[in-house]
Enzyme design. Structure first.
Site, mmCIF file in Angstrom:
data_model
loop_
_atom_site.group_PDB
_atom_site.id
_atom_site.type_symbol
_atom_site.label_atom_id
_atom_site.label_comp_id
_atom_site.label_asym_id
_atom_site.label_seq_id
_atom_site.Cartn_x
_atom_site.Cartn_y
_atom_site.Cartn_z
ATOM 1 N N TYR A 94 116.684 -25.444 -64.085
ATOM 2 C CA TYR A 94 117.551 -25.508 -62.901
ATOM 3 C C TYR A 94 116.716 -25.537 -61.610
ATOM 4 O O TYR A 94 117.269 -25.455 -60.528
ATOM 5 C CB TYR A 94 118.493 -24.305 -62.857
ATOM 6 C CG TYR A 94 119.634 -24.362 -63.869
ATOM 7 C CD1 TYR A 94 120.622 -25.339 -63.772
ATOM 8 C CD2 TYR A 94 119.716 -23.445 -64.899
ATOM 9 C CE1 TYR A 94 121.666 -25.399 -64.688
ATOM 10 C CE2 TYR A 94 120.761 -23.492 -65.816
ATOM 11 C CZ TYR A 94 121.740 -24.470 -65.705
ATOM 12 O OH TYR A 94 122.770 -24.522 -66.611
ATOM 13 N N TYR A 471 129.382 -26.576 -63.539
ATOM 14 C CA TYR A 471 129.434 -25.186 -63.047
ATOM 15 C C TYR A 471 128.116 -24.702 -62.478
ATOM 16 O O TYR A 471 128.066 -23.678 -61.799
ATOM 17 C CB TYR A 471 129.950 -24.252 -64.161
ATOM 18 C CG TYR A 471 128.890 -23.624 -65.031
ATOM 19 C CD1 TYR A 471 128.349 -24.307 -66.124
ATOM 20 C CD2 TYR A 471 128.418 -22.344 -64.774
ATOM 21 C CE1 TYR A 471 127.388 -23.734 -66.919
ATOM 22 C CE2 TYR A 471 127.451 -21.764 -65.576
ATOM 23 C CZ TYR A 471 126.933 -22.460 -66.644
ATOM 24 O OH TYR A 471 125.965 -21.890 -67.424
ATOM 25 N N ARG A 472 127.059 -25.455 -62.694
ATOM 26 C CA ARG A 472 125.738 -24.999 -62.265
ATOM 27 C C ARG A 472 124.797 -26.188 -62.384
ATOM 28 O O ARG A 472 124.906 -26.967 -63.340
ATOM 29 C CB ARG A 472 125.297 -23.903 -63.234
ATOM 30 C CG ARG A 472 124.083 -23.109 -62.885
ATOM 31 C CD ARG A 472 123.906 -22.059 -63.976
ATOM 32 N NE ARG A 472 122.724 -21.260 -63.770
ATOM 33 C CZ ARG A 472 122.189 -20.485 -64.709
ATOM 34 N NH1 ARG A 472 122.739 -20.406 -65.899
ATOM 35 N NH2 ARG A 472 121.116 -19.772 -64.461
#
Lengths: 514, 316
Positions: A94, A471-472
């Site tokens: 991420y 969502y992310r």
């Protein structure tokens, strides 16, 4: 003229930055302000298909106290220097520890690692941001507190604060981490310290037991956001159950996913299966047991025929459903019958327990995660393609079988178009499902890197067009995902940002908020 | 309230048992390397992680170590890990904690490297160079070698040495090096003398250097994914004669290459030599690449086909 810094914050001159750095050093000491290339190099590596140069920090600050953070934000406001805060910085796939934008100063809170309280009776913890799951796990064992943690795949090296603030998940019944968060302390951009919920009331002892306090509930705005710096964090822990029964259910056909999800949903909503159920595709589990190069060489995505050979050679289903039962032995016995009946109906499932699967490395690491034990085996995924490229694609859907096949087919199709494999799993929450796909590629290969970028961009566009929200997401695609939620939400985020952080010094770019 | 920092410090001391449990031998002899800061020395050790490349890499590393005997005092101590980084990262972290003043040359698979880098940051270690190395097959027994390094500065550069080593092996290969810190360019500097390579720089940009063999710069750029901005053209650079002033080696003259069994060994040689501070030559640039199209693309060893691994050079 060569700069003495490896990067500078956007719009900040070297002279101004010199002043800011010397002020940071007055607050933190020489050793806690890192500007050298060798010191900053460990903060730079990302797995995203963009040049790491775009995420080079100008400095890293190692703060240890709330007071120091208050002084740091004052300096940042004075000189308009942006800070990118990390707790342990383990957001692998991420963006890791690297800032969203080149030149931001990393505020690294790894040294704020005190476990402030763990209450055995009320089963909660209050910790600082640098506390890792391993530390907390050791503390609980050492003091025989009889509590379990829920942790994500980076387990030992990651921490509950960063993971929960990014709305990460784990694999025990407490796996929806933010649902079990209770009380934060936050340094605001103006230097004020806010304690959320009951924490705002002097002499209250309910900060970690009652979430809501009085008035609007604020904790949510400090997750996936850049409205403050969380310096203390409370959350609930699961009492160790007297018995635990992990199991895996294997299916051999991709279309079986419809039946799997429709079988699981009532078991989840009724609480028969209390943890988030993982439905892992064979290619998600294969890296623990197999090497891609033994089945496929040359460019392109791995063909189905090779996937079937992997399944056969390594005793995998095309879908591998991991879940567990928790409670007294009596409760487990009753629920186990219900589970067996539900999954046994169609005759397609192979139900395996510890007895049959205890030697299987995939089952072993999954079972560990479902009981809150440390293992990083899931990261064997990074060896599948090799070359260090990884992005998590994480759309959310309803927990209905009909959604899964549609999502999987579309994902596979887009990945295959770009020569990439489908390494995916579905995680069935309660009524929702996270479809988690690790987009793995070789970052040393310029063509594959370009393909991975296009592929991810396309996945985001096509899924959002169908109403599947992400969502992310990693730092390279935050703006794009923010756009998919529409202009009104973006505007509200911006209004909040301007009100709480008018100089925009806190993590500009996080979730697309500036 | 408990101070977890104290706990960490205590754990740093109690590690003998952990090391034995991890199968890590005690430190025997240390190779002492020169440091940029005068008067400082640092022990150098090899850390072989969970990759089939470990043995070949270490063979190359040992050869480099013996080639530069001036700076070594015995063989380079070697620690071997299996999959500890994925099952017991704390053990490895503690191991780093009790080896201060050490330069580690680590080689491991991508998964372990991702975790190891996190531990390095956590321990406050310095990362000097991070290399990704791969043989990319394009068929049963053919393909090309790809090396990408990110280094703190050109002082930690193995590219030229590896390029020379790989020329013997007649592979197609590319080596890309990116440097975080660029030394000030002292006016027009001649190119490094690299036999069989022509030297180029991007017009108007003195800090991007390209060395090509068997192909022109446009083709070479395709291999490494470089796109010329604003239609800039590649212009040739004149290589200085060996030993001339300008791009001087930071260490002593490069020793003769031994014959390498395979590209992994050559990579180990160049990486360890770089870590020992030998033979790296300052090239005043922020990025550079060596690209060779030999027309021969065999691995020489089918077991190495499709192999990926990572090398890290760190100071703790």
């Amino acid at each position: 003229m060569v700069s003495k810094y490896i990067a500078l914050p956007k719009g900040v001159t070297e002279e101004v930055f010199d002043v800011a750095i010397s002020e940071f050093r007055e607050v933190l000491g020489e050793d806690a302000v890192l500007t050298g290339a060798q010191q900053l190099a460990p903060y730079i590596k990302t797995m995203m298909p963009v040049a790491d140069e775009e995420h080079v920090p100008s400095a890293a600050l190692l703060a240890t106290t709330v007071e120091q953070i208050q002084k740091i934000v004052a300096i940042c406001n004075r000189h308009k220097v942006p800070v990118w805060t990390i707790s342990t910085g383990k957001n692998l796939g991420y963006g890791s520890a690297a800032p969203a934008e080149r030149g931001q100063v990393v505020l690294d809170l790894k040294r704020m690692n005190r476990i402030l309280e763990v209450d055995k009776d009320l089963a909660y913890a209050l910790v600082e941001p640098g506390v890792t799951y391993q530390q907390l796990y050791d503390h609980i064992k050492e003091h025989k507190l009889g509590l379990w943690l829920s942790m994500p795949a980076p387990s030992a090296i990651a921490g509950p604060v960063g993971n929960t603030l990014d709305r990460g998940v784990g694999y025990t019944p407490y796996g929806e981490h933010f649902m079990f968060a209770c009380g934060m302390e936050v340094v605001l951009a103006n230097g004020e310290v806010l304690r959320t919920g009951m924490g705002s009331m002097p002499n209250s002892n309910t900060w970690q037991v009652f979430k809501w306090g009085y008035g609007p509930y604020l904790d949510g705005i400090f997750t996936q956001s850049n409205y403050g710096i969380v310096t203390k964090f409370g959350f609930w822990l699961m009492p160790e159950p007297p018995a635990f029964k992990p199991f895996v259910i294997q299916y051999d056909h991709e279309e079986d996913i419809v039946e799997i999800v429709d079988t699981i949903r009532p078991l989840r909503i009724n609480g028969v299966i209390p943890n988030a159920v993982v439905i892992a595709h064979a290619l998600y589990e294969a890296p623990v047991k197999a090497r891609r190069s033994d089945y496929m060489t040359g460019p392109g995505s791995i063909p189905d025929e090779a996937v079937f050979r992997i399944m056969k050679d390594h005793k995998l289903g095309i879908w591998n459903v991991y879940a567990a039962l928790y409670g007294t032995q009596e409760q487990i016995d009753v629920n186990w019958k219900i589970v067996q009946q539900a999954f046994g109906k169609s005759g397609k499932a192979r139900i395996l327990t510890e007895k049959e699967a205890s030697g299987d490395p995939a089952f072993v690491y999954r079972a560990k995660l479902m009981r809150g034990e440390m293992t990083l085996k899931e990261f064997s995924l990074y060896n599948w393609r090799g070359g260090g490229g990884s992005m998590w694609f994480a759309p959310v859907s309803q927990a209905r079988g009909s959604e899964t096949l549609k999502q999987m087919a579309l994902t596979k199709q887009i990945l295959a178009r770009h020569g990439l494999d489908y390494s995916g799993e579905f995680i069935v929450g309660m009524r929702d499902m996270h479809h988690i796909v690790d987009v793995l590629y070789d970052k040393t290969d310029p063509e594959q890197t370009k393909a991975a970028y296009q592929c991810f961009d396309e996945l985001l566009s096509e899924f959002s067009a169908l109403g599947y929200g992400i969502y992310r997401v990693n730092t390279a695609f935050m703006d794009k995902v923010a756009d998919t939620y529409g202009p009104v939400q973006r505007n509200v985020h911006k209004i909040l940002k301007d009100a709480l952080d008018p100089n925009g010094i806190l993590a500009p770019g996080k979730s697309g908020i500036r | 309230m408990m101070n977890e920092h104290r706990r960490s410090l205590m754990k740093g001391v109690i590690t003998g048992g952990t090391l034995l449990a991890m199968g890590i031998p005690g430190i025997t002899e240390a190779v002492v390397i020169r440091q940029p800061e005068p008067g400082k020395t640092r022990n150098c050790q090899l850390l072989l992680g969970n990759t089939a490349a470990g043995e070949g890499f270490s063979r190359g590393g040992y050869a480099a170590c013996s080639a530069y005997t001036e700076y070594s005092q015995g063989i380079i101590p070697t620690v071997r890990l299996k999959d500890e980084l994925l099952v017991n990262p704390r053990g490895v972290a503690e191991f780093l904690d009790i080896s201060p003043n050490t330069r580690w040359i680590a080689v491991m698979d991508d998964a372990s490297a991702a975790i190891f880098l996190e531990l390095v940051r956590e321990s406050g270690g310095h990362l000097l160079a991070y290399g990704s190395h791969a043989f990319i097959p394009d068929g049963a027994e053919s393909g090309m070698l790809r090396h990408v390094w990110r280094s703190a500065s050109p002082a930690f550069s193995a590219g030229k040495m590896l390029a020379s080593g790989l020329m013997e092996s007649r592979h197609d290969f590319s080596i890309v090096e990116n440097f975080l810190e660029t030394p000030e360019i002292p006016g027009a500097v001649a190119a490094l003398p690299v036999p069989d390579f022509s030297a180029w720089q991007l017009g108007g940009k003195q800090d991007v250097h390209l060395y090509c063999s068997g192909m022109n710069p446009v083709e070479a750029c395709k291999w490494v994914g470089w796109e010329a901005e604003d239609g800039r053209k590649w212009v040739t650079r004149t290589a200085e004669s060996s030993g001339a002033a300008g791009n001087q080696p930071d260490g002593p003259a490069v020793a003769e290459f031994p014959g390498f069994r395979d590209w992994v060994e050559a990579t180990g040689y160049a990486t360890v030599a770089m870590a020992l501070g030998m033979g790296s030559q300052r090239d005043f640039c922020s990025s550079r690449a060596f690209v060779c199209g030999s027309g021969h693309s065999g691995t020489g060893n089918p077991a190495l086909s499709g192999m990926h691994f990572v090398s890290l050079v760190i100071d703790v």
